[in-house]
Design an enzyme around this catalytic site. Structure first.
Site, PDB file in Angstrom:
ATOM      1  CD  GLN A  93       9.434   2.171   6.496  1.00 18.29           C
ATOM      2  OE1 GLN A  93       8.220   1.932   6.013  1.00 18.29           O
ATOM      3  NE2 GLN A  93      10.031   1.286   7.215  1.00 18.29           N
ATOM      4  CG  HIS A 155       4.899  -0.806   7.789  1.00 25.04           C
ATOM      5  ND1 HIS A 155       4.693  -1.947   8.686  1.00 25.04           N
ATOM      6  CD2 HIS A 155       6.403  -0.863   7.893  1.00 25.04           C
ATOM      7  CE1 HIS A 155       5.626  -2.485   9.127  1.00 25.04           C
ATOM      8  NE2 HIS A 155       6.907  -1.844   8.614  1.00 25.04           N
ATOM      9  CD  GLU A 249       3.533 -14.184   4.797  1.00 24.11           C
ATOM     10  OE1 GLU A 249       3.154 -14.351   5.827  1.00 24.11           O
ATOM     11  OE2 GLU A 249       2.378 -13.604   3.802  1.00 24.11           O
ATOM     12  CE1 TYR A 259      -2.869 -14.544  -0.274  1.00 22.69           C
ATOM     13  CE2 TYR A 259      -4.601 -12.893  -0.273  1.00 22.69           C
ATOM     14  CZ  TYR A 259      -4.142 -13.821  -0.850  1.00 22.69           C
ATOM     15  OH  TYR A 259      -4.502 -14.317  -2.209  1.00 22.69           O
ATOM     16  CE1 TYR A 270      11.756  -5.743  11.859  1.00 21.11           C
ATOM     17  CE2 TYR A 270       9.980  -4.353  12.803  1.00 21.11           C
ATOM     18  CZ  TYR A 270      10.694  -4.672  11.941  1.00 21.11           C
ATOM     19  OH  TYR A 270      10.287  -4.682  10.672  1.00 21.11           O
TER      20      TYR A 270
END
Length: 377
Positions: A93, A155, A249, A259, A270
């Protein structure tokens, strides 16, 4: 480049508030009447375009995840990439992420880039800035380097947003297998940070001067934040993050708030195994909206234009797995309904920004990615 327009009648989709606003138990009212949207392809053939910014002359800067910065000028994609972009970790990513203009760009020419920096075994999210002369970035200098290093290529977060006081919000991810670090205030992983335009921790941050807590942290307990937007009237700051399997979210971001990730979540691993047995806990914030199953939200804009008057004051969220743009109909900060847009095109949407004329610029997530302009038909 091939330009073409197609008119799409977008059908609105009602979503039960129980699936988007945890406190609500009744069905949300109907979304606004379906809007006829004109989709104009203004560029194509970009390698996984990730972020975009509109220059004062109307040109558009676009990042490609593999490390190129491109410009669309006079309605055409300039073939030669912008030079001066630092080397990026283009793996998993990782890659070149967002682009943002300094609030005083008209006088200082400063462009900010976020990207994955380092190697497969030691990397982090970084931000640099350089002066843009139309063809190159010069005097490129570091602005921010997240700590600590990680050995995963997932991430990273990476969205950028300048605030009215010219401080810069940088969204970060938890590094995937480092998810417990999202609760660790000595780490930038799983945080939203607020810095000055030169990279120092912004004055007035919630953990300023507190031992063992990083002074750049603005909020924490996040998984992978890739959407950030601000209501210019109320000042409300919104962010969205990828959930695991379910549990994406949208949150109202307040300084110093927790949070919850990974202590509370509406998603599961997963494999289907639980990550936490809790989705609420005292001292941890509840989302404004959550999605089960996931839509994989990837960016967000707070719409302030007049071309789509029914959308004014709403959030528009791009989605990857969901292959859609999701409109969150807000009224005084309360979610009234949701509307699903552009699913007919069957494309993954990576980013969305608002143009000065009120139209929207959207990027598709593809090795032959497109830059699309959305306007009323």
């Amino acid at each position: 480049m091939k330009n073409h327009s197609v008119s799409l009648l977008i059908a609105s989709t009602l979503v039960f508030a129980a699936s988007c606003a945890p406190a609500a138990k009744t069905q949300a009212p109907a979304a606004a009447t379906a809007q006829t949207i004109k989709v104009t392809e203004i560029a194509s053939g970009l390698g996984f375009p990730w972020g975009a910014a509109i220059l004062p002359d109307g040109s558009i800067l676009v990042t490609e995840r593999d490390g190129r910065l491109r410009v669309i000028r006079d309605g055409k994609l300039v073939e030669a990439p912008i030079t001066g972009v630092p080397a990026v970790l283009n793996d998993g990513q990782g890659g070149l992420f967002d682009v943002a203009l300094h609030p005083d760009f008209a006088t200082n020419g400063l462009v900010y880039l976020s990207f994955a920096k380092g190697t497969k075994s030691s990397n982090h999210t970084a931000v640099v800035r350089g002066k843009f002369d139309g063809k190159a970035l010069t005097n490129v200098e570091p602005v921010f380097d997240a700590v600590p290093e990680r050995e995963t290529q997932a991430h990273f977060g990476g969205r950028l947003l300048f605030m009215p006081d010219k401080t810069l919000i940088v969204t970060l991810g938890d590094g995937y297998k480092y998810r417990d670090k999202a609760q660790d205030l000595s780490s930038d992983l799983g945080k939203i940070v607020r810095i000055t335009d030169t990279g120092a921790p912004a004055p007035g941050n919630p953990f300023e001067g507190q031992s063992g807590k990083r002074p750049e942290i603005y909020s924490y307990g996040h998984r992978n934040v890739q959407g950030i937007a601000r209501d210019p009237v109320s000042g409300t700051l919104y962010a969205h993050e990828h959930g695991p399997k379910g549990g994406d979210e949208v949150n109202v971001i307040q300084p110093g708030k927790n949070y919850g990730w990974p202590v509370i979540t509406y998603g599961v691993d997963y494999s289907g195994a639980p990550i936490s047995m809790e989705n609420k806990r005292d001292g941890m914030e509840q989302p404004l909206v959550y999605w089960v199953p996931s839509i994989a939200p990837s960016s967000m804009v707070f719409y302030t234009g007049s071309l789509f008057p029914q959308w004014k004051g709403d959030l528009l969220v791009t989605a990857l797995a969901g292959q859609q743009i999701r409109r969150i109909d807000l009224e005084n900060g309360t979610v009234k309904a949701q509307e699903t847009l552009l699913t007919e095109r069957e494309e993954r949407y990576r980013a969305i920004i608002q143009a000065p004329d009120g139209s929207l610029i959207a990027l598709t997530d593809d090795p032959e990615g497109k830059v699309l302009r959305l306007s009323p038909n």
